[in-house]
Design a protein around this motif. Structure first.
Motif, PDB file in Angstrom:
ATOM      1  N   HIS A  11       1.037  -1.248   0.052  1.00 44.10           N
ATOM      2  CA  HIS A  11      -0.067  -0.091  -0.105  1.00 44.10           C
ATOM      3  C   HIS A  11       0.880   1.193   0.004  1.00 44.10           C
ATOM      4  O   HIS A  11       1.980   1.298   0.827  1.00 44.10           O
ATOM      5  CB  HIS A  11      -1.013   0.011   1.186  1.00 44.10           C
ATOM      6  CG  HIS A  11      -1.894  -1.131   1.177  1.00 44.10           C
ATOM      7  ND1 HIS A  11      -3.160  -0.896   0.305  1.00 44.10           N
ATOM      8  CD2 HIS A  11      -2.221  -2.209   1.510  1.00 44.10           C
ATOM      9  CE1 HIS A  11      -3.929  -1.954   0.603  1.00 44.10           C
ATOM     10  NE2 HIS A  11      -3.338  -2.876   1.283  1.00 44.10           N
ATOM     11  N   LEU A  12       0.569   2.201  -0.699  1.00 46.87           N
ATOM     12  CA  LEU A  12       1.382   3.508  -0.779  1.00 46.87           C
ATOM     13  C   LEU A  12       0.288   4.888  -0.627  1.00 46.87           C
ATOM     14  O   LEU A  12      -0.782   4.682  -1.196  1.00 46.87           O
ATOM     15  CB  LEU A  12       1.985   3.469  -2.269  1.00 46.87           C
ATOM     16  CG  LEU A  12       3.123   2.475  -2.299  1.00 46.87           C
ATOM     17  CD1 LEU A  12       3.389   2.472  -4.023  1.00 46.87           C
ATOM     18  CD2 LEU A  12       4.361   2.957  -1.518  1.00 46.87           C
ATOM     19  N   ALA A  13       0.854   5.707   0.000  1.00 51.27           N
ATOM     20  CA  ALA A  13       0.380   7.036   0.253  1.00 51.27           C
ATOM     21  C   ALA A  13       1.364   8.216   0.098  1.00 51.27           C
ATOM     22  O   ALA A  13       2.641   7.842   0.408  1.00 51.27           O
ATOM     23  CB  ALA A  13      -0.489   6.760   1.465  1.00 51.27           C
ATOM     24  N   VAL A  14       0.895   9.195   0.090  1.00 48.64           N
ATOM     25  CA  VAL A  14       1.673  10.588   0.155  1.00 48.64           C
ATOM     26  C   VAL A  14       1.484  11.381   1.061  1.00 48.64           C
ATOM     27  O   VAL A  14       0.216  11.686   1.197  1.00 48.64           O
ATOM     28  CB  VAL A  14       2.057  10.982  -1.265  1.00 48.64           C
ATOM     29  CG1 VAL A  14       0.774  11.594  -1.789  1.00 48.64           C
ATOM     30  CG2 VAL A  14       3.103  12.087  -1.235  1.00 48.64           C
ATOM     31  N   CYS A  15       2.424  12.010   1.693  1.00 43.89           N
ATOM     32  CA  CYS A  15       2.016  13.025   2.839  1.00 43.89           C
ATOM     33  C   CYS A  15       2.752  14.216   2.749  1.00 43.89           C
ATOM     34  O   CYS A  15       3.970  14.243   2.420  1.00 43.89           O
ATOM     35  CB  CYS A  15       2.333  12.338   4.108  1.00 43.89           C
ATOM     36  SG  CYS A  15       2.196  13.609   5.803  1.00 43.89           S
ATOM     37  N   LEU A  16       2.014  15.438   2.645  1.00 44.60           N
ATOM     38  CA  LEU A  16       2.705  16.773   2.702  1.00 44.60           C
ATOM     39  C   LEU A  16       2.006  17.471   3.604  1.00 44.60           C
ATOM     40  O   LEU A  16       0.812  17.469   3.692  1.00 44.60           O
ATOM     41  CB  LEU A  16       2.535  17.387   1.325  1.00 44.60           C
ATOM     42  CG  LEU A  16       3.513  16.725   0.261  1.00 44.60           C
ATOM     43  CD1 LEU A  16       3.353  17.688  -1.023  1.00 44.60           C
ATOM     44  CD2 LEU A  16       5.217  17.043   0.512  1.00 44.60           C
ATOM     45  N   ASP A  73       7.093   7.540 -11.675  1.00 40.77           N
ATOM     46  CA  ASP A  73       7.517   7.389 -13.001  1.00 40.77           C
ATOM     47  C   ASP A  73       8.663   6.105 -13.067  1.00 40.77           C
ATOM     48  O   ASP A  73       8.449   5.254 -13.794  1.00 40.77           O
ATOM     49  CB  ASP A  73       8.325   8.534 -13.510  1.00 40.77           C
ATOM     50  CG  ASP A  73       7.600   9.707 -13.995  1.00 40.77           C
ATOM     51  OD1 ASP A  73       6.192   9.185 -14.137  1.00 40.77           O
ATOM     52  OD2 ASP A  73       7.618  10.725 -14.157  1.00 40.77           O
ATOM     53  N   ARG A  74       9.418   6.044 -11.941  1.00 41.83           N
ATOM     54  CA  ARG A  74      10.443   5.085 -12.009  1.00 41.83           C
ATOM     55  C   ARG A  74      10.377   3.785 -10.993  1.00 41.83           C
ATOM     56  O   ARG A  74      10.904   2.862 -11.164  1.00 41.83           O
ATOM     57  CB  ARG A  74      11.721   5.937 -11.741  1.00 41.83           C
ATOM     58  CG  ARG A  74      12.051   7.121 -12.511  1.00 41.83           C
ATOM     59  CD  ARG A  74      13.548   7.597 -12.491  1.00 41.83           C
ATOM     60  NE  ARG A  74      14.602   6.676 -12.887  1.00 41.83           N
ATOM     61  CZ  ARG A  74      15.756   7.046 -12.623  1.00 41.83           C
ATOM     62  NH1 ARG A  74      16.190   7.934 -12.087  1.00 41.83           N
ATOM     63  NH2 ARG A  74      16.734   6.017 -12.928  1.00 41.83           N
ATOM     64  N   VAL A  75       9.754   4.088 -10.055  1.00 44.74           N
ATOM     65  CA  VAL A  75       9.580   3.055  -8.910  1.00 44.74           C
ATOM     66  C   VAL A  75       8.238   2.241  -8.995  1.00 44.74           C
ATOM     67  O   VAL A  75       8.160   1.065  -8.828  1.00 44.74           O
ATOM     68  CB  VAL A  75       9.748   3.352  -7.507  1.00 44.74           C
ATOM     69  CG1 VAL A  75       9.318   2.448  -6.544  1.00 44.74           C
ATOM     70  CG2 VAL A  75      11.045   4.233  -7.116  1.00 44.74           C
ATOM     71  N   VAL A  76       7.146   2.828  -9.048  1.00 42.27           N
ATOM     72  CA  VAL A  76       5.747   2.220  -9.312  1.00 42.27           C
ATOM     73  C   VAL A  76       6.018   1.186 -10.418  1.00 42.27           C
ATOM     74  O   VAL A  76       5.319   0.122 -10.166  1.00 42.27           O
ATOM     75  CB  VAL A  76       4.739   3.701  -9.403  1.00 42.27           C
ATOM     76  CG1 VAL A  76       3.342   2.725  -9.824  1.00 42.27           C
ATOM     77  CG2 VAL A  76       4.331   4.107  -8.085  1.00 42.27           C
ATOM     78  N   PRO A  77       6.306   1.555 -11.500  1.00 41.70           N
ATOM     79  CA  PRO A  77       6.395   0.454 -12.395  1.00 41.70           C
ATOM     80  C   PRO A  77       7.114  -0.869 -12.293  1.00 41.70           C
ATOM     81  O   PRO A  77       6.661  -1.954 -12.681  1.00 41.70           O
ATOM     82  CB  PRO A  77       7.000   1.280 -13.895  1.00 41.70           C
ATOM     83  CG  PRO A  77       6.693   2.554 -13.505  1.00 41.70           C
ATOM     84  CD  PRO A  77       6.860   2.709 -12.247  1.00 41.70           C
ATOM     85  N   LEU A  78       8.069  -0.822 -11.275  1.00 44.13           N
ATOM     86  CA  LEU A  78       8.914  -1.888 -11.190  1.00 44.13           C
ATOM     87  C   LEU A  78       7.980  -2.502 -10.098  1.00 44.13           C
ATOM     88  O   LEU A  78       8.108  -3.697 -10.152  1.00 44.13           O
ATOM     89  CB  LEU A  78      10.169  -1.238 -10.558  1.00 44.13           C
ATOM     90  CG  LEU A  78      11.338  -0.529 -11.561  1.00 44.13           C
ATOM     91  CD1 LEU A  78      12.554  -0.235 -10.674  1.00 44.13           C
ATOM     92  CD2 LEU A  78      11.627  -1.526 -12.635  1.00 44.13           C
ATOM     93  N   ALA A 130       3.672  -6.538  -6.937  1.00 43.85           N
ATOM     94  CA  ALA A 130       3.543  -6.058  -5.865  1.00 43.85           C
ATOM     95  C   ALA A 130       2.621  -4.569  -5.531  1.00 43.85           C
ATOM     96  O   ALA A 130       2.557  -4.307  -4.408  1.00 43.85           O
ATOM     97  CB  ALA A 130       4.846  -5.803  -5.031  1.00 43.85           C
ATOM     98  N   PHE A 131       2.324  -4.368  -6.489  1.00 45.47           N
ATOM     99  CA  PHE A 131       1.343  -3.072  -6.453  1.00 45.47           C
ATOM    100  C   PHE A 131       0.327  -3.061  -7.733  1.00 45.47           C
ATOM    101  O   PHE A 131       0.756  -3.547  -8.856  1.00 45.47           O
ATOM    102  CB  PHE A 131       2.191  -1.734  -6.694  1.00 45.47           C
ATOM    103  CG  PHE A 131       1.467  -0.502  -6.166  1.00 45.47           C
ATOM    104  CD1 PHE A 131       1.202  -0.293  -4.875  1.00 45.47           C
ATOM    105  CD2 PHE A 131       1.352   0.556  -7.309  1.00 45.47           C
ATOM    106  CE1 PHE A 131       0.172   0.920  -4.658  1.00 45.47           C
ATOM    107  CE2 PHE A 131       0.660   1.643  -6.997  1.00 45.47           C
ATOM    108  CZ  PHE A 131       0.087   1.935  -5.726  1.00 45.47           C
ATOM    109  N   ARG A 132      -0.672  -2.666  -7.437  1.00 45.12           N
ATOM    110  CA  ARG A 132      -1.780  -2.475  -8.374  1.00 45.12           C
ATOM    111  C   ARG A 132      -1.325  -1.757  -9.715  1.00 45.12           C
ATOM    112  O   ARG A 132      -0.648  -0.674  -9.823  1.00 45.12           O
ATOM    113  CB  ARG A 132      -3.121  -1.799  -7.761  1.00 45.12           C
ATOM    114  CG  ARG A 132      -2.971  -0.398  -7.378  1.00 45.12           C
ATOM    115  CD  ARG A 132      -4.202   0.149  -7.084  1.00 45.12           C
ATOM    116  NE  ARG A 132      -4.605  -0.123  -6.011  1.00 45.12           N
ATOM    117  CZ  ARG A 132      -4.625   0.465  -4.631  1.00 45.12           C
ATOM    118  NH1 ARG A 132      -3.577   1.653  -4.852  1.00 45.12           N
ATOM    119  NH2 ARG A 132      -4.980   0.118  -3.613  1.00 45.12           N
ATOM    120  N   THR A 133      -1.998  -2.098 -10.615  1.00 47.63           N
ATOM    121  CA  THR A 133      -1.754  -1.493 -12.020  1.00 47.63           C
ATOM    122  C   THR A 133      -3.180  -0.718 -12.370  1.00 47.63           C
ATOM    123  O   THR A 133      -3.130  -0.082 -13.141  1.00 47.63           O
ATOM    124  CB  THR A 133      -1.655  -2.476 -13.136  1.00 47.63           C
ATOM    125  OG1 THR A 133      -3.051  -3.625 -13.372  1.00 47.63           O
ATOM    126  CG2 THR A 133      -0.434  -3.509 -13.082  1.00 47.63           C
TER     127      THR A 133
END
Length: 453
Positions: free
Chosen positions: A10-15, A419-424, A430-433
């Motif tokens: 699972h991935l989220a972003v915090c700012l 752009d560079r980590v999510v596709p891997l 390991a992560f949804r498309t």
């Protein structure tokens, strides 16, 4: 009881809500000068109240199929040691996060939208109405990050001065959550009117009728911190997502297991709670390049003025006469003028100051270098492939369910990761498309709460 290790990340972003204005180096008059010296187009894109920056961040997060965007925001001005100088020493404006998220519902379709809510400064009726409205506007994507202020000056911005001790803050937060749930559940279904409600408690005494139908998710997703045993106990009882401080794999596994054990004692299943770790990510074409970028970013984020202001939050006094490239103060932190020592929300300040002094002595660090060393966000640093592998390793070894990313705080700070980590991660399975559900609870694999009324 502990959950079976998961295979999906699972991935989220915090700012911070004002982070689109400038990175943390932009605290102080020096950053204000830099901000004002930019061209009109550049300055416009970096304004803390310019919607375009938030829109770009949200669209990037959604393009990467992240679970949610979290906007965090303290209740009061910073820094506290210089009252009246907020515009000189801080970013020039702090937008209200829930309002920003409401606007983002119009430019996103699947991304979860979360905002920090300070339990010490919030009333349940207005909070429940705002979150229910956001959940309806977003078709079930709202979340709230429940915290409690530890600064008496923050409380002065609202209807009460001072702030309670940590135990009392926990009780108020727990009651706030219960009352909000009662309000959401007081509307049986979209076709029925709201039932009257009444709550008589230690902190809240309210009665009436709620004005918003029950949210699409039942209850918006609740996020809480879980860095200390006290926080983990509170979060395990009621949170949907527990955010912990990042550490080694073994430290993370121990915290993960602790949350799951505590949640089981509260009668919750292992899949009722997601545990996520807050981390930064620094990428490079090589490991050496990534380490070099990380060092540059740390120094950029901690300007000389920022280092002094950070130290003042521990010492509780004006340290502007100290050289940021010189040694730490040899004076002890002063008691808060309103609160007893150790109850300002900064923990035991004397112990923390001594810990920082020991670090400074051990490594020969200046004030600025100490703040960089002690205050940096834990990060995965390396090539995209190496970072992707580490993210997967932590999840598949039962250390976390996912990560809350703290990117380089600029409008484009998330782009490189997406752009560079999510596709891997997607190539590794390991992560949804794509998003397979429409609500944040669906993204996180969380059950909808049962209606209690």
């Amino acid at each position: 009881m502990s959950a079976r290790p998961r295979s999906r990340v699972h991935l989220a972003v915090c700012l911070p809500a004002a982070a689109t204005a400038a990175p943390p180096v932009g605290t102080g008059a020096e950053s204000g000068a830099r901000f004002r010296s930019r061209s009109r187009s550049e300055a416009s894109s970096r304004s803390p109240v310019d919607f375009a920056a938030y829109e770009r961040l949200a669209r990037t997060a959604e393009a990467g199929h992240l679970d949610f965007l979290l906007l965090t925001e303290p209740a009061g001005p910073w820094p506290r040691e210089h009252p009246g100088r907020g515009r000189d020493l801080d970013v020039a404006g702090r937008p209200e996060p829930l309002t920003v998220l409401a606007a983002l519902t119009g430019v996103t379709e699947r991304l979860g939208l979360a905002a920090t809510v300070d339990a010490s400064c919030t009333e349940p009726y207005e909070l429940a109405r705002e979150l229910a409205t956001l959940d309806h506007l977003s078709a079930g994507r709202a979340a709230w990050h429940l915290t409690g202020t530890g600064d008496a000056r923050d409380g002065g911005n609202f209807r009460r001065g001072g702030c309670p001790d940590p135990a009392e803050r926990d009780r108020r937060a727990a009651e706030l959550q219960r009352v909000a749930a009662e309000l959401w559940d007081s509307w049986p279904s979209p076709d029925e009117p709201a039932r009257p409600f009444a709550h008589r408690g230690r902190h809240f005494d309210i009665a009436g009728e709620f004005t918003v139908p029950r949210p699409p998710q039942g209850h918006p997703v609740l996020i809480q911190d879980g860095n200390t045993p006290r926080e983990r106990e509170s979060a395990a009882a009621r949170a949907d997502v527990v955010v912990t401080r990042h550490g080694t794999l073994e430290e993370a596994r121990a915290r993960y297991a602790d949350v799951k054990r505590r949640s089981a004692r509260h009668g919750r299943g292992p899949d009722d709670v997601r545990v996520m770790s807050g981390v930064g990510v620094v990428l490079g074409e090589t490991a050496a390049e990534a380490r070099e970028r990380a060092a540059v970013l740390r120094r950029r984020e901690v300007s000389p003025l920022h280092a002094i202001l950070t130290l003042e939050r521990i010492w509780g006094t004006d340290l502007s006469s100290y050289d940021p490239e010189g040694p730490l103060p040899d004076i002890d932190p002063v008691p808060d003028p309103v609160l007893p020592r150790g109850r300002s929300g900064r923990g035991d300040t004397v112990a923390l100051a001594e810990k920082w002094r020991a670090l400074s002595r051990e490594k020969g660090l200046s004030i600025r270098e100490t703040v960089i060393e002690a205050g940096s966000t834990p990060s995965f640093i390396g090539t995209p492939a190496a970072v992707a592998e580490e993210l997967v390793r932590f999840v598949r070894n039962g250390a976390v369910d996912g990560f809350v990313l703290v990117p380089d705080p600029t409008p484009g700070g998330l782009d490189e990761f997406v752009d560079r980590v999510v596709p891997l991660l997607q190539e590794r399975g390991a992560f949804r498309t794509r998003y397979r559900g429409t609500t944040l609870r669906a993204h996180l694999g969380l059950p909808e709460p049962a209606q209690t009324r």
